[in-house]
Motif scaffolding. Sequence first.
Motif, mmCIF file in Angstrom:
data_model
loop_
_atom_site.group_PDB
_atom_site.id
_atom_site.type_symbol
_atom_site.label_atom_id
_atom_site.label_comp_id
_atom_site.label_asym_id
_atom_site.label_seq_id
_atom_site.Cartn_x
_atom_site.Cartn_y
_atom_site.Cartn_z
ATOM 1 N N CYS A 172 50.080 41.098 31.859
ATOM 2 C CA CYS A 172 49.294 42.855 31.380
ATOM 3 C C CYS A 172 48.639 43.099 29.973
ATOM 4 C CB CYS A 172 50.339 43.821 32.222
ATOM 5 S SG CYS A 172 51.395 43.031 33.176
ATOM 6 N N ASP A 173 47.643 43.170 29.932
ATOM 7 C CA ASP A 173 47.035 43.657 28.937
ATOM 8 C C ASP A 173 47.610 45.190 28.239
ATOM 9 O OD1 ASP A 173 45.419 44.509 27.259
ATOM 10 O OD2 ASP A 173 43.662 43.543 27.831
ATOM 11 N N PRO A 174 48.464 45.051 26.822
ATOM 12 C CA PRO A 174 49.050 45.673 26.543
ATOM 13 C C PRO A 174 48.080 47.449 26.323
ATOM 14 C CG PRO A 174 49.576 43.745 24.758
ATOM 15 C CD PRO A 174 48.260 43.445 26.431
ATOM 16 N N LEU A 175 46.603 46.565 25.792
ATOM 17 C CA LEU A 175 46.295 48.003 25.350
ATOM 18 C C LEU A 175 45.410 48.426 26.897
ATOM 19 C CD1 LEU A 175 44.578 45.881 22.124
ATOM 20 C CD2 LEU A 175 46.277 47.909 22.365
ATOM 21 N N ALA A 176 45.073 47.240 27.511
ATOM 22 C CA ALA A 176 44.316 48.375 28.473
ATOM 23 C C ALA A 176 44.848 48.937 29.749
ATOM 24 C CB ALA A 176 43.272 47.130 29.980
ATOM 25 N N LYS A 177 44.949 49.688 30.014
ATOM 26 C CA LYS A 177 45.134 50.544 31.617
ATOM 27 C C LYS A 177 46.133 49.956 32.945
ATOM 28 C CE LYS A 177 43.888 55.229 29.768
ATOM 29 N NZ LYS A 177 43.604 56.324 30.359
ATOM 30 N N GLY A 178 46.659 48.998 32.506
ATOM 31 C CA GLY A 178 47.114 48.268 33.312
ATOM 32 C C GLY A 178 46.563 47.195 34.281
ATOM 33 N N ALA A 179 45.678 46.463 33.434
ATOM 34 C CA ALA A 179 45.080 45.699 33.702
ATOM 35 C C ALA A 179 45.746 44.199 34.008
ATOM 36 C CB ALA A 179 43.576 44.689 32.401
ATOM 37 N N ALA A 180 45.407 43.034 34.756
ATOM 38 C CA ALA A 180 46.290 41.855 35.167
ATOM 39 C C ALA A 180 45.460 40.205 35.076
ATOM 40 C CB ALA A 180 47.345 42.524 36.407
ATOM 41 N N GLU A 181 45.941 39.763 34.309
ATOM 42 C CA GLU A 181 45.576 38.723 34.325
ATOM 43 C C GLU A 181 46.962 37.533 35.279
ATOM 44 O OE1 GLU A 181 43.817 36.010 31.300
ATOM 45 O OE2 GLU A 181 42.961 38.067 30.740
ATOM 46 N N ALA A 182 46.548 36.677 36.216
ATOM 47 C CA ALA A 182 47.804 36.058 36.657
ATOM 48 C C ALA A 182 46.917 34.635 37.176
ATOM 49 C CB ALA A 182 47.638 36.703 38.500
ATOM 50 N N GLU A 183 47.909 33.523 36.503
ATOM 51 C CA GLU A 183 47.568 31.981 37.329
ATOM 52 C C GLU A 183 48.540 31.319 38.067
ATOM 53 O OE1 GLU A 183 45.301 29.598 34.111
ATOM 54 O OE2 GLU A 183 47.167 28.228 34.337
ATOM 55 N N PHE A 184 48.333 31.449 39.309
ATOM 56 C CA PHE A 184 49.349 30.296 39.977
ATOM 57 C C PHE A 184 48.451 28.226 39.929
ATOM 58 C CE2 PHE A 184 48.674 34.363 41.013
ATOM 59 C CZ PHE A 184 50.343 34.874 41.038
ATOM 60 N N GLU A 185 49.271 27.510 39.449
ATOM 61 C CA GLU A 185 49.190 26.505 39.969
ATOM 62 C C GLU A 185 50.555 25.809 40.620
ATOM 63 O OE1 GLU A 185 47.378 22.819 36.170
ATOM 64 O OE2 GLU A 185 48.381 24.868 35.651
ATOM 65 N N LEU A 186 49.752 24.874 41.061
ATOM 66 C CA LEU A 186 50.428 23.960 42.189
ATOM 67 C C LEU A 186 50.260 22.217 41.761
ATOM 68 C CD1 LEU A 186 53.000 23.770 43.739
ATOM 69 C CD2 LEU A 186 51.307 23.823 46.656
ATOM 70 N N ARG A 187 50.308 21.473 41.289
ATOM 71 C CA ARG A 187 50.306 19.929 41.239
ATOM 72 C C ARG A 187 51.617 19.375 41.317
ATOM 73 N NH1 ARG A 187 46.898 18.858 35.805
ATOM 74 N NH2 ARG A 187 46.552 21.061 36.417
ATOM 75 N N ASP A 188 51.258 17.955 41.867
ATOM 76 C CA ASP A 188 51.974 17.132 42.702
ATOM 77 C C ASP A 188 50.589 15.376 42.161
ATOM 78 O OD1 ASP A 188 53.697 14.979 42.963
ATOM 79 O OD2 ASP A 188 53.354 15.488 45.203
ATOM 80 N N GLN A 189 50.744 14.498 41.104
ATOM 81 C CA GLN A 189 49.998 13.629 40.522
ATOM 82 C C GLN A 189 50.610 12.302 41.425
ATOM 83 O OE1 GLN A 189 46.749 14.200 39.223
ATOM 84 N NE2 GLN A 189 47.362 16.206 39.378
#
Length: 190
Positions: A172-189
């Motif tokens: 969550c961006d501490p300076l923006a009003k609720g702006a969020a960045e999410a990252e989901f990663e799934l991997r099987d090598q």
Amino acid sequence: MKLVLGISLCLLMLLPVIGHSQQRLIAEVDLTLIKIEGLQLGMTQQLVRNLLQQRYNTEGNSQFLRAGVQCDKQQCTATAVGAELQELLQVQFNASGELNWLVLQRRYQGGSSPEECLSQAEQQIDSLRQQYSPDNAQRRYRQHSVSLLLNKTGYPQPAENSLHGFRAQIKCDPLAKGAAEAEFELRDQS
């Protein structure tokens, strides 16, 4: 003399901590049960392509203003832009044509304040933990983010997560009003 004695006492107090520090193990799960936007490890390239075409179709999804999917023999990329949402999903396939890596990056409005954003992020991560690893109490909190790591069964070491694991992180961006960045990663090598 007092300084030497003080330093010695401090070092003696630290010895038990130093001597017993162990690397935390990551909870192990069956990675084939984890779904990201309906996709999961082992799916065929044709099935993935069909699912992405359905999801990233601007006619069928009103939250997207623009969306598109591009695929070749080894990977697919889907992008979407909406009024309050930006999404990038990348998928790679192994030599057998089965999905073995995917990452979803999303920017969105996570509430009306940084605090509300972080509260919603905690709920989302806790929901994932409950769904895929209910006995696992591990969540990682940082000042402005929450994350969850799960490894493939048989791979408990944290370093193995980059090859055989699931990672979810919401910032969550501490300076923006609720702006969020999410990252989901799934991997099987394997």
